[in-house]
Design a protein around this motif. Structure first.
Motif, PDB file in Angstrom:
ATOM      1  N   ARG A  99       0.836  -1.205   0.000  1.00  0.00           N
ATOM      2  CA  ARG A  99       0.000   0.000   0.000  1.00  0.00           C
ATOM      3  C   ARG A  99       0.868   1.251   0.000  1.00  0.00           C
ATOM      4  NH1 ARG A  99      -2.638  -2.627   4.246  1.00  0.00           N
ATOM      5  NH2 ARG A  99      -2.310  -0.835   5.655  1.00  0.00           N
ATOM      6  N   SER A 100       2.000   1.189   0.684  1.00  0.00           N
ATOM      7  CA  SER A 100       2.920   2.333   0.701  1.00  0.00           C
ATOM      8  C   SER A 100       3.529   2.555  -0.682  1.00  0.00           C
ATOM      9  CB  SER A 100       4.021   2.108   1.735  1.00  0.00           C
ATOM     10  OG  SER A 100       3.477   2.010   3.044  1.00  0.00           O
ATOM     11  N   LYS A 101       3.821   1.465  -1.388  1.00  0.00           N
ATOM     12  CA  LYS A 101       4.358   1.603  -2.742  1.00  0.00           C
ATOM     13  C   LYS A 101       3.308   2.200  -3.679  1.00  0.00           C
ATOM     14  CE  LYS A 101       7.837  -2.050  -2.399  1.00  0.00           C
ATOM     15  NZ  LYS A 101       8.263  -3.393  -2.868  1.00  0.00           N
ATOM     16  N   VAL A 102       2.051   1.780  -3.500  1.00  0.00           N
ATOM     17  CA  VAL A 102       0.975   2.393  -4.291  1.00  0.00           C
ATOM     18  C   VAL A 102       0.880   3.881  -3.977  1.00  0.00           C
ATOM     19  CG1 VAL A 102      -1.516   2.468  -4.689  1.00  0.00           C
ATOM     20  CG2 VAL A 102      -0.348   0.265  -4.554  1.00  0.00           C
ATOM     21  N   ALA A 103       1.020   4.235  -2.704  1.00  0.00           N
ATOM     22  CA  ALA A 103       0.979   5.650  -2.323  1.00  0.00           C
ATOM     23  C   ALA A 103       2.050   6.434  -3.074  1.00  0.00           C
ATOM     24  CB  ALA A 103       1.168   5.795  -0.812  1.00  0.00           C
ATOM     25  N   GLY A 104       3.238   5.844  -3.221  1.00  0.00           N
ATOM     26  CA  GLY A 104       4.298   6.509  -3.974  1.00  0.00           C
ATOM     27  C   GLY A 104       3.950   6.686  -5.439  1.00  0.00           C
TER      28      GLY A 104
END
Length: 355
Positions: free
Chosen positions: A152-157
């Motif tokens: 989810r953090s990578k998607v946020a990026g």
């Protein structure tokens, strides 16, 4: 019978469309025949790449109509009228009475389905929920789920970088200026301010900045104008959800009908999520930028914007595990939360009827 058709269309009009454009009108041709007159917004909306987003919205409408028809014991079957270009397709829908036809369980979700742009709880999706969502889209499509905090953090990026493109692209500015109904909790034909997903102070600043492209350029260049909106609109929601979901067709779509059918699949996905008590938010702009790059088509007169879209596409492909020729049709986040208190409504049926 005409009263029944009007009741079906009154439900069908709740189908989703990009920025609540509602790219259709309705015509009752006969007691068993409805014509859906579709259109697209490619000429003035950078997000409607070659009309593809509108075609998917047409599919969502047709799927909603099919579901609504079951509540009256009717089976709806559609076809694209011969001789229509894909910028203004006409869909002929024929209805047949089927004795004993069960009401589709998704019918009760048609008007409940909405967009949740604010943070959700981070409860994991159950196995039963995942299986129900996979069954909803059918055998011709597959879903990828990105659920862990790391993913989810990578998607946020990815969304952070995509939002910078979105908020600095001059061709996107007219869309952003027009799609929000400022000061509103509900809107019949746009996105109401209170549903955008930012705090009231940021909303007031956005309203002032969007009155002029010069203001947008100044704030982006000297006041870090995209930073706080991106945090509120993209980063926080991307992390605060249960999962991100990618819808892929098993065969690369090449025709209007293929894109319409993808829209039907996304609507069944969305309505099924609603039936399960989940909420959903589309995250389509990165995929739309990717569509431009896949087609070798510039999305902007700005070489910087086009180069940024190309870099983002490479990052998306690496993250999703896609080859450049693979198709990705719908991307969203999903999770559990309270229903939104503000939402887009729809134009009245009378405004959507022809004749």
């Amino acid at each position: 019978m005409s009263d029944t058709l009007l009741k079906i269309l009154d439900l069908a009009r709740w189908a989703p469309s990009g920025d609540n454009v509602q790219c259709w009108s309705f015509e009752i041709v006969a007691s068993d025949h409805i014509a859906i007159h579709g259109f697209d917004t490619r000429e003035h909306c950078v997000y409607d790449f070659n009309g593809h987003a509108s075609h998917m919205a047409h599919g969502a409408l047709l799927q909603t109509l099919e579901i609504a028809a079951t509540s009256f014991g009717l089976k709806a079957e559609w076809s694209v009228r011969d001789g229509c270009g894909d910028s203004a397709p006409i869909y002929d829908v024929r209805l047949t009475q089927v004795p004993g036809m069960p009401v589709d369980p998704l019918c009760s979700c048609i008007e409940k389905r909405t967009v949740q742009r604010r943070p959700m709880r981070m409860n994991a999706l159950s196995t039963e929920w995942i299986q129900a969502l996979e069954q909803a889209v059918g055998k011709d499509y597959q879903l990828q789920f990105f659920s862990t905090i790391s993913l989810r953090s990578k998607v946020a990026g990815l969304l952070w970088r995509g939002a910078h493109i979105r908020l600095t692209c001059p061709e996107a500015y007219p869309v952003h200026r027009e799609i929000i109904e400022w000061g509103a909790r509900f809107s019949d034909d746009r996105i109401p301010e209170q549903a955008v997903g930012v705090d009231p102070l940021t909303a007031r600043l956005m309203y002032w900045v969007l009155q002029s492209w010069k203001r947008v350029v100044f704030f982006n260049g000297f006041m870090m104008g995209t930073v706080w909106p991106r945090i509120q609109l993209d980063v926080i929601p991307a992390i605060a959800c249960s999962a991100h979901v990618l819808l892929q067709p098993r065969v690369v779509p090449t025709s209007l009908q293929d894109r319409v059918e993808a829209g039907m699949a996304l609507q069944r996905l969305w309505l099924t999520a609603t039936r399960l008590g989940l909420h959903l938010q589309p995250q389509m702009t990165p995929l739309i930028f990717r569509w431009y790059v896949q087609a070798g088509q510039a999305m902007s007169a700005s070489t910087k914007i086009n180069a940024a879209a190309d870099r983002l596409t490479n990052q998306l492909d690496e993250f999703f595990g896609l080859a450049r020729g693979d198709s990705a049709m719908f991307f969203c986040r999903i999770g559990v939360c309270q229903p939104p208190v503000s939402r887009s409504l729809r134009k009245s049926l009378s405004l959507l009827m022809r004749g």
